[in-house]
Design a protein around this motif. Structure first.
Motif, short mmCIF file in Angstrom:
data_model
loop_
_atom_site.label_atom_id
_atom_site.label_comp_id
_atom_site.label_asym_id
_atom_site.label_seq_id
_atom_site.Cartn_x
_atom_site.Cartn_y
_atom_site.Cartn_z
N MET A 95 0.85 -1.18 0.00
CA MET A 95 0.00 0.00 0.00
C MET A 95 0.89 1.23 0.00
N HIS A 96 0.85 1.98 -1.10
CA HIS A 96 1.80 3.08 -1.28
C HIS A 96 1.34 4.32 -0.53
N THR A 97 2.33 5.00 0.06
CA THR A 97 2.10 6.26 0.75
C THR A 97 2.99 7.33 0.15
N MET A 98 2.41 8.52 -0.10
CA MET A 98 3.17 9.67 -0.55
C MET A 98 3.28 10.68 0.59
N ASN A 99 4.38 11.40 0.61
CA ASN A 99 4.58 12.44 1.60
C ASN A 99 4.58 13.81 0.93
N PHE A 100 3.83 14.72 1.53
CA PHE A 100 3.78 16.11 1.08
C PHE A 100 4.20 16.97 2.27
N GLY A 101 5.45 17.38 2.29
CA GLY A 101 5.94 18.08 3.47
C GLY A 101 5.76 17.21 4.70
N GLU A 102 4.98 17.69 5.67
CA GLU A 102 4.78 16.96 6.92
C GLU A 102 3.51 16.10 6.91
N VAL A 103 2.89 15.95 5.74
CA VAL A 103 1.64 15.19 5.64
C VAL A 103 1.86 13.94 4.79
N SER A 104 1.39 12.81 5.29
CA SER A 104 1.43 11.58 4.49
C SER A 104 0.04 11.27 3.95
N VAL A 105 0.00 10.69 2.75
CA VAL A 105 -1.25 10.36 2.07
C VAL A 105 -1.18 8.92 1.59
N THR A 106 -2.17 8.12 2.00
CA THR A 106 -2.26 6.71 1.62
C THR A 106 -3.59 6.46 0.95
N ARG A 107 -3.58 5.69 -0.11
CA ARG A 107 -4.79 5.33 -0.84
C ARG A 107 -5.35 4.03 -0.27
N VAL A 108 -6.63 4.06 0.16
CA VAL A 108 -7.29 2.88 0.71
C VAL A 108 -8.47 2.55 -0.19
N LEU A 109 -8.39 1.42 -0.86
CA LEU A 109 -9.39 1.04 -1.86
C LEU A 109 -10.57 0.33 -1.22
N GLU A 110 -11.76 0.66 -1.70
CA GLU A 110 -12.96 -0.06 -1.29
C GLU A 110 -13.43 -1.01 -2.40
N TRP A 111 -13.49 -0.53 -3.64
CA TRP A 111 -14.06 -1.30 -4.76
C TRP A 111 -13.55 -0.70 -6.06
N HIS A 112 -13.50 -1.50 -7.11
CA HIS A 112 -13.29 -0.95 -8.45
C HIS A 112 -13.94 -1.87 -9.47
N GLY A 113 -14.34 -1.28 -10.60
CA GLY A 113 -14.98 -2.06 -11.64
C GLY A 113 -15.61 -1.17 -12.70
N PRO A 114 -16.21 -1.79 -13.73
CA PRO A 114 -16.91 -1.01 -14.76
C PRO A 114 -18.16 -0.39 -14.19
N ILE A 115 -18.47 0.85 -14.63
CA ILE A 115 -19.61 1.53 -14.04
C ILE A 115 -20.68 1.89 -15.05
N MET A 116 -20.32 2.47 -16.21
CA MET A 116 -21.30 2.78 -17.25
C MET A 116 -20.56 3.23 -18.50
N PRO A 117 -21.23 3.28 -19.64
CA PRO A 117 -20.58 3.75 -20.86
C PRO A 117 -20.20 5.22 -20.76
N PRO A 118 -19.13 5.63 -21.44
CA PRO A 118 -18.72 7.03 -21.40
C PRO A 118 -19.81 8.00 -21.85
N SER A 119 -20.60 7.60 -22.84
CA SER A 119 -21.63 8.48 -23.36
C SER A 119 -22.69 8.80 -22.32
N GLU A 120 -22.86 7.93 -21.33
CA GLU A 120 -23.80 8.18 -20.24
C GLU A 120 -23.12 8.91 -19.09
N PHE A 121 -21.89 8.50 -18.77
CA PHE A 121 -21.20 9.04 -17.60
C PHE A 121 -20.77 10.50 -17.84
N VAL A 122 -20.16 10.75 -18.98
CA VAL A 122 -19.70 12.10 -19.34
C VAL A 122 -20.32 12.43 -20.69
#
Length: 285
Positions: A1-28
């Protein structure tokens, strides 16, 4: 699990879910097929013509506090109008634990806005009752969204319980969290849609929630998603924040980008171009 540091702040990405959601023509709806070809396969699945989407929480450690930015869909929520998220059951809390955080450790929860996929883990099911997932946290909720969404289904199971527990702090316009972090209103997607700006040690980042959902919107700021409630204001907010990000070399961290999850942008005439992707991930189909 990758963490980035910005000055004195650390940021970590915590995933819940990923997958296909809808066609581009509908989403955007303003987008065309040619806008997506350069974003395959991380952001667009060519074989099925579906946008690939992630649900993720940004975990920050700043000023001695543990902070979560958005809390996803949550488990066991009644979402019949969103079939893929209806009674979702994910190992989100285990993923958070893998980042070294138990629910009791969280000091601040930021809901960038009140939509079902940003407030879900505010609460968890305890028997038949929805109770705060993070019992020691202050939940920062935009006043305008609190008023706008008051009483609907997602409010009842994911916002009201933490408010009744006395854990909610409502805010409007701007709120300074500490010497590194500030919330600012960026309305349009919802009335209270907001961004979190990070400035520390000469480094900059901005957590934009759903100001933009897709990689295409990083370069086409006038493209709204189908979920933006005030299209004109959403475009203006998106452009303003991307201009700030380009001018300050800020990393832009949306809530739903798969792949590397975040990017730096530069000005490209009246639009923007991706300067570099973040080292998170990648989360791919």
């Amino acid at each position: 699990m990758h963490t980035m540091n910005f000055g004195e702040v650390s940021v970590t990405r915590v995933l819940e879910w990923h997958g296909p959601i809808m066609p581009p023509s509908e989403f955007v709806p303003d987008s065309e097929p040619g806008h997506w070809t350069g974003f395959a396969p991380d952001h667009w699945i060519a074989e099925t013509d579906m946008v690939h989407c992630a649900l993720q929480t940004w975990l920050l450690r700043s000023g001695g506090r543990t902070i979560l930015v958005d809390t996803g869909v949550g488990n066991h929520k009644e979402r019949p109008d969103m079939p893929m998220f209806h009674h979702l059951d994910t190992p989100f809390l285990a993923n958070l634990a893998a980042a070294g955080v138990a629910p009791e450790d969280v000091d601040v929860v930021i809901n960038t806005h009140i939509h079902a996929d940003h407030v879900g883990w505010n609460t968890r099911l305890d028997g038949d009752d929805w109770v705060p997932t993070f019992p020691n946290a202050t939940y920062l909720v935009p006043q305008r969204d609190f008023t706008h969404f008051h009483g609907n289904a997602l409010f009842e199971d994911s916002v009201r319980p933490v408010h009744e527990a006395g854990l909610v702090q409502l805010w409007d316009d701007s709120l300074v969290l500490d010497e590194n972090l500030r919330l600012d209103l960026a309305a349009g997607h919802t009335p209270g849609s907001s961004v979190l700006r990070l400035e520390s040690g000469g480094d900059h980042a901005v957590f934009v929630g759903d100001l933009l959902h897709t990689a295409v919107q990083l370069i086409e700021p006038d493209f709204n998603s189908c979920f933006c409630e005030d299209p004109a204001r959403a475009r203006a907010s998106r452009r303003s924040v991307l201009e700030w990000a380009a001018d300050t070399n800020s990393l832009v961290l949306p809530a739903h980008l798969p792949g590397h999850g975040a990017a730096e942008v530069r000005r490209d005439g009246s639009k923007f171009a991706i300067k570099d992707w973040a080292p998170f991930g990648p989360v791919s189909p």
